[in-house]
Design a protein around this motif. Structure first.
Motif, PDB file in Angstrom:
ATOM      1  N   TYR A 502      50.379  34.802  18.335  1.00 29.26           N
ATOM      2  CA  TYR A 502      50.465  35.811  19.396  1.00 29.26           C
ATOM      3  C   TYR A 502      49.577  37.020  19.117  1.00 29.26           C
ATOM      4  N   GLN A 503      49.493  37.427  17.858  1.00 32.83           N
ATOM      5  CA  GLN A 503      48.689  38.602  17.522  1.00 32.83           C
ATOM      6  C   GLN A 503      47.210  38.332  17.765  1.00 32.83           C
ATOM      7  N   THR A 504      46.724  37.167  17.259  1.00 35.88           N
ATOM      8  CA  THR A 504      45.318  36.799  17.466  1.00 35.88           C
ATOM      9  C   THR A 504      45.046  36.590  18.946  1.00 35.88           C
ATOM     10  N   ASP A 505      46.003  35.988  19.650  1.00 37.35           N
ATOM     11  CA  ASP A 505      45.878  35.764  21.084  1.00 37.35           C
ATOM     12  C   ASP A 505      45.669  37.089  21.821  1.00 37.35           C
ATOM     13  N   ALA A 506      46.461  38.082  21.487  1.00 42.15           N
ATOM     14  CA  ALA A 506      46.358  39.391  22.153  1.00 42.15           C
ATOM     15  C   ALA A 506      45.019  40.065  21.861  1.00 42.15           C
ATOM     16  N   LYS A 507      44.613  40.031  20.583  1.00 46.58           N
ATOM     17  CA  LYS A 507      43.318  40.624  20.209  1.00 46.58           C
ATOM     18  C   LYS A 507      42.166  39.923  20.933  1.00 46.58           C
ATOM     19  N   LEU A 508      42.230  38.599  20.959  1.00 47.07           N
ATOM     20  CA  LEU A 508      41.165  37.811  21.577  1.00 47.07           C
ATOM     21  C   LEU A 508      41.064  38.098  23.066  1.00 47.07           C
ATOM     22  N   ARG A 509      42.201  38.174  23.746  1.00 47.36           N
ATOM     23  CA  ARG A 509      42.175  38.429  25.195  1.00 47.36           C
ATOM     24  C   ARG A 509      41.623  39.821  25.494  1.00 47.36           C
ATOM     25  N   ALA A 510      41.946  40.792  24.647  1.00 45.76           N
ATOM     26  CA  ALA A 510      41.414  42.151  24.827  1.00 45.76           C
ATOM     27  C   ALA A 510      39.899  42.175  24.648  1.00 45.76           C
ATOM     28  N   ALA A 511      39.418  41.450  23.639  1.00 51.25           N
ATOM     29  CA  ALA A 511      37.968  41.393  23.392  1.00 51.25           C
ATOM     30  C   ALA A 511      37.255  40.615  24.487  1.00 51.25           C
ATOM     31  N   LEU A 512      37.888  39.536  24.939  1.00 52.19           N
ATOM     32  CA  LEU A 512      37.287  38.722  26.000  1.00 52.19           C
ATOM     33  C   LEU A 512      37.169  39.494  27.309  1.00 52.19           C
ATOM     34  N   LYS A 513      38.137  40.351  27.566  1.00 51.06           N
ATOM     35  CA  LYS A 513      38.140  41.102  28.826  1.00 51.06           C
ATOM     36  C   LYS A 513      36.871  41.922  28.964  1.00 51.06           C
ATOM     37  N   LYS A 514      36.404  42.516  27.841  1.00 51.22           N
ATOM     38  CA  LYS A 514      35.174  43.300  27.868  1.00 51.22           C
ATOM     39  C   LYS A 514      33.943  42.393  27.932  1.00 51.22           C
ATOM     40  N   ALA A 515      33.968  41.318  27.123  1.00 51.50           N
ATOM     41  CA  ALA A 515      32.786  40.448  27.029  1.00 51.50           C
ATOM     42  C   ALA A 515      32.525  39.663  28.310  1.00 51.50           C
ATOM     43  N   THR A 516      33.596  39.381  29.063  1.00 45.57           N
ATOM     44  CA  THR A 516      33.454  38.557  30.277  1.00 45.57           C
ATOM     45  C   THR A 516      33.688  39.365  31.546  1.00 45.57           C
ATOM     46  N   ALA A 517      33.467  40.673  31.460  1.00 45.15           N
ATOM     47  CA  ALA A 517      33.800  41.558  32.587  1.00 45.15           C
ATOM     48  C   ALA A 517      33.046  41.210  33.859  1.00 45.15           C
ATOM     49  N   SER A 518      31.802  40.741  33.731  1.00 44.27           N
ATOM     50  CA  SER A 518      30.994  40.448  34.923  1.00 44.27           C
ATOM     51  C   SER A 518      30.973  38.962  35.269  1.00 44.27           C
ATOM     52  N   ALA A 519      31.689  38.140  34.510  1.00 42.81           N
ATOM     53  CA  ALA A 519      31.670  36.688  34.725  1.00 42.81           C
ATOM     54  C   ALA A 519      32.949  36.226  35.430  1.00 42.81           C
ATOM     55  N   THR A 520      32.891  35.013  35.942  1.00 44.26           N
ATOM     56  CA  THR A 520      34.075  34.375  36.522  1.00 44.26           C
ATOM     57  C   THR A 520      34.826  33.670  35.398  1.00 44.26           C
ATOM     58  N   VAL A 521      36.105  33.992  35.247  1.00 49.73           N
ATOM     59  CA  VAL A 521      36.906  33.385  34.186  1.00 49.73           C
ATOM     60  C   VAL A 521      38.036  32.575  34.819  1.00 49.73           C
ATOM     61  N   ILE A 522      38.079  31.290  34.486  1.00 49.84           N
ATOM     62  CA  ILE A 522      39.164  30.418  34.943  1.00 49.84           C
ATOM     63  C   ILE A 522      39.814  29.837  33.697  1.00 49.84           C
ATOM     64  N   LEU A 523      41.099  30.075  33.547  1.00 49.53           N
ATOM     65  CA  LEU A 523      41.756  29.595  32.337  1.00 49.53           C
ATOM     66  C   LEU A 523      43.049  28.864  32.669  1.00 49.53           C
ATOM     67  N   VAL A 524      43.289  27.822  31.891  1.00 51.27           N
ATOM     68  CA  VAL A 524      44.558  27.088  31.935  1.00 51.27           C
ATOM     69  C   VAL A 524      45.386  27.570  30.759  1.00 51.27           C
ATOM     70  N   ALA A 525      46.647  27.836  30.985  1.00 44.22           N
ATOM     71  CA  ALA A 525      47.489  28.335  29.895  1.00 44.22           C
ATOM     72  C   ALA A 525      48.901  27.800  30.027  1.00 44.22           C
ATOM     73  N   GLN A 526      49.566  27.703  28.896  1.00 40.87           N
ATOM     74  CA  GLN A 526      50.983  27.335  28.855  1.00 40.87           C
ATOM     75  C   GLN A 526      51.852  28.570  28.691  1.00 40.87           C
TER      76      GLN A 526
END
Length: 575
Positions: A502-526
């Motif tokens: 969960y900790q790595t997941d949260a950090k990764l999503r925060a970093a991804l939000k900035k890196a993919t700000a101008s892109a289309t993001v489609i994700l499958v999640a459980q």
């Protein structure tokens, strides 16, 4: 088999050279017994030493010419066959690379590996055999008969009995062996399949103490192949002793009847010796033909399997007139999309419609088997839909070239797939010319730099096949870094974060939000926690969209979503 021989066209001139060399070698070999006959009948009988030496030198010259032609032809034949095998493997590999997942499922990975390796090797060996013997054997057989008749026509009547007998044995054994050779290749596929599953699933097998079961399964497949191989090899092994028996009886008959004719003065000793040599040449030419006939049935079975790969037309291919996308934004639109797998009774997805825009995160959630991963796989066109349309930047994906479509996409599969090589090479797989700085930046965003920097060799650390020397979460982060280094317009994450804490997941999503700000993001999640902040959440149930909106909206309007949230979060977290 004949269909594959057209791929020998690039080797036309070397093949012609082989044919000429073998023709010259056969003629030289056919002339040697006549020279020997002259030495016996003239040189030895008349005591002419000069004649013996002179003709002996001629014999040595012809023998040297024969050897030179044979060695050169064998060398060229080997080069032709190796080049033919190389080209055929490349062709099969390129054809398989263009297959959709449906073709892979139809033929099977284990079978494709066997066809690309063992089957092509079988055909390659037969090409060598044919090149070396297809000229020599017929010339030696026909030429030997002509020369034997010239020495004594009456004695050649022995061949009237011997040759049909040899031909009949060859035909009978070959006819019985063809089905067995075909069965061997199928059973080799089965053995490869079992072995591949056992090696890739060794951890699961050991965890459940199923080693004995898998050993028994392997032994059964191995024994099945072995028994068939023994059966067919018994047939083939019986051919040579039978042929040698017939040849030796023929030799006895020639010496017996030839001796009678020499005694009657109707034939000279040298001619009888030459006749015996020609008889051996004739029968050995049949042995060469039988050797080809032994190899051809198995090669024919392999050729059928290779042609099946080459003739299989991929269902997914570029349109005749490819269109260009309207801009490079990365807008993805599903319009009434329905898709079903081949042979399935019900569609996996029905009437799916939504839009994923640049700068937005579109999340897909639902129970197991509702079609979440399938939906993701339709965007890069791993499968073609039954009806409706999927648009990328306003153009149907079926009208875009597959290369240009996939160049826009950064795809992270549910199961991280890594390749043998360094960590840097694996991340660079997403962008071939990526610099080390770009690789490190992608790794930092993917939360992979932390564990990479602790490794003794850092980014130069060599990964084992499949990345088995790192953990599942580390593999997943490298797969994410591979997609990030590409800097695509569309990101597809297929349940990518399930292997992360969960900790790595949260950090990764925060970093991804900035890196993919101008892109289309489609994700499958459980995990609901992974998608709560998404701009759009699509809830799938039984292949249909049962809800679409933000987290709070779906809690109020979608029963399926409420059940998923309730199963994962406490009432305090929901509130």
């Amino acid at each position: 088999m004949l269909k594959l021989l057209r791929y020998l066209k690039p080797f036309t001139w070397p093949i012609l050279a082989v044919l000429v060399l073998l023709f010259m070698q056969a003629l030289a070999d056919l002339y040697l017994p006549t020279l020997m006959s002259d030495i016996v009948d003239i040189g030895i009988v008349q005591g002419d030493t000069q004649f013996i030496l002179r003709v002996g030198l001629v014999m040595l010259s012809y023998a040297a010419l024969s050897a030179l032609c044979l060695v050169t032809a064998s060398y060229l034949s080997a080069r032709i066959a190796m080049g033919f095998g190389r080209n055929l493997r490349s062709l099969v590999f390129s054809r398989v690379s263009g297959y959709s997942l449906q073709e892979f499922n139809r033929l099977g990975t284990a079978s494709l590996i066997t066809r690309t390796t063992n089957d092509i090797t079988q055909v390659q060996q037969v090409v060598v055999m044919i090149l070396r013997m297809m000229v020599t054997a017929p010339i030696m057989c026909v030429g030997g008969l002509i020369m034997a008749v010239s020495k004594d026509a009456h004695l050649t009547l022995i061949f009237v009995l011997v040759l049909p007998l040899l031909a009949g044995m060859i035909w009978f054994i070959t006819r019985r062996s063809v089905p067995l050779f075909r069965a061997m290749q199928v059973k080799l596929d089965k053995l490869n399949l079992v072995l591949r599953e056992e090696l890739t699933g060794i951890r699961v097998i050991r965890a459940f103490n199923r080693l004995e079961h898998e050993t028994a399964r392997f032994n059964q497949a191995n024994s099945d192949l072995t028994n068939t191989a023994i059966k067919v090899n018994k047939l083939m092994a019986s051919l040579m002793p039978l042929m040698m028996l017939v040849m030796n009886l023929a030799t006895v008959a020639i010496v017996w009847f030839g001796g009678l004719r020499v005694d009657l003065g109707e034939m000279q000793v040298g001619d009888m010796m030459a006749f015996l040599q020609y008889a051996m040449q004739i029968m050995f030419s049949l042995v060469m033909i039988s050797m080809m006939l032994i190899m051809i049935p198995r090669a024919e079975a392999s050729a059928v399997r290779i042609n099946e790969v080459l003739d299989l037309v991929p269902e997914i291919k570029d349109a005749d007139r490819v269109k260009e996308a309207q801009g490079e934004r990365g807008l993805v639109e599903f319009k009434n999309v329905t898709f079903s797998y081949p042979g399935a009774e019900q569609p996996v997805l029905s009437n799916i419609s939504f839009t994923a825009a640049p700068g937005e995160v579109t999340a897909i959630i639902g129970g197991t088997g509702v079609g979440k991963s399938t939906l993701i796989n339709l965007i890069p066109r791993f499968y073609d839909i039954d009806s409706g349309s999927i648009l990328v930047d306003g153009v149907d994906v079926r009208q875009l070239s597959q290369a240009s479509l996939r160049a826009k996409i950064g795809y992270v599969p549910q199961k991280a797939v890594l390749f043998t090589g360094t960590i840097a090479d694996n991340i660079r797989f997403g962008k071939e010319n990526a610099t080390l700085e770009e690789i490190k930046q992608a790794a930092v965003i993917a939360q992979a730099d932390e564990f990479i920097s602790k490794l003794p060799e850092g980014y130069d650390t060599v990964l084992a096949q499949g990345g088995t020397n790192i953990s599942g979460g580390q593999k997943q982060r490298l797969a994410i870094a591979r997609a990030l280094v590409r800097q695509p317009k569309i990101y597809l994450f297929d349940d990518t974060f399930s292997a992360l804490d969960y900790q790595t997941d949260a950090k990764l999503r925060a970093a991804l939000k900035k890196a993919t700000a101008s892109a289309t993001v489609i994700l499958v999640a459980q995990r609901v926690s992974t998608i709560m902040d998404a701009d759009r959440i699509i809830v799938l149930d039984k292949g249909k969209i049962t809800g679409m909106g933000k987290h709070r909206e779906l809690l109020a309007t979608c029963q399926v979503y409420r059940e998923i949230v309730a199963s994962q979060l406490s009432e305090e977290e929901i509130a």
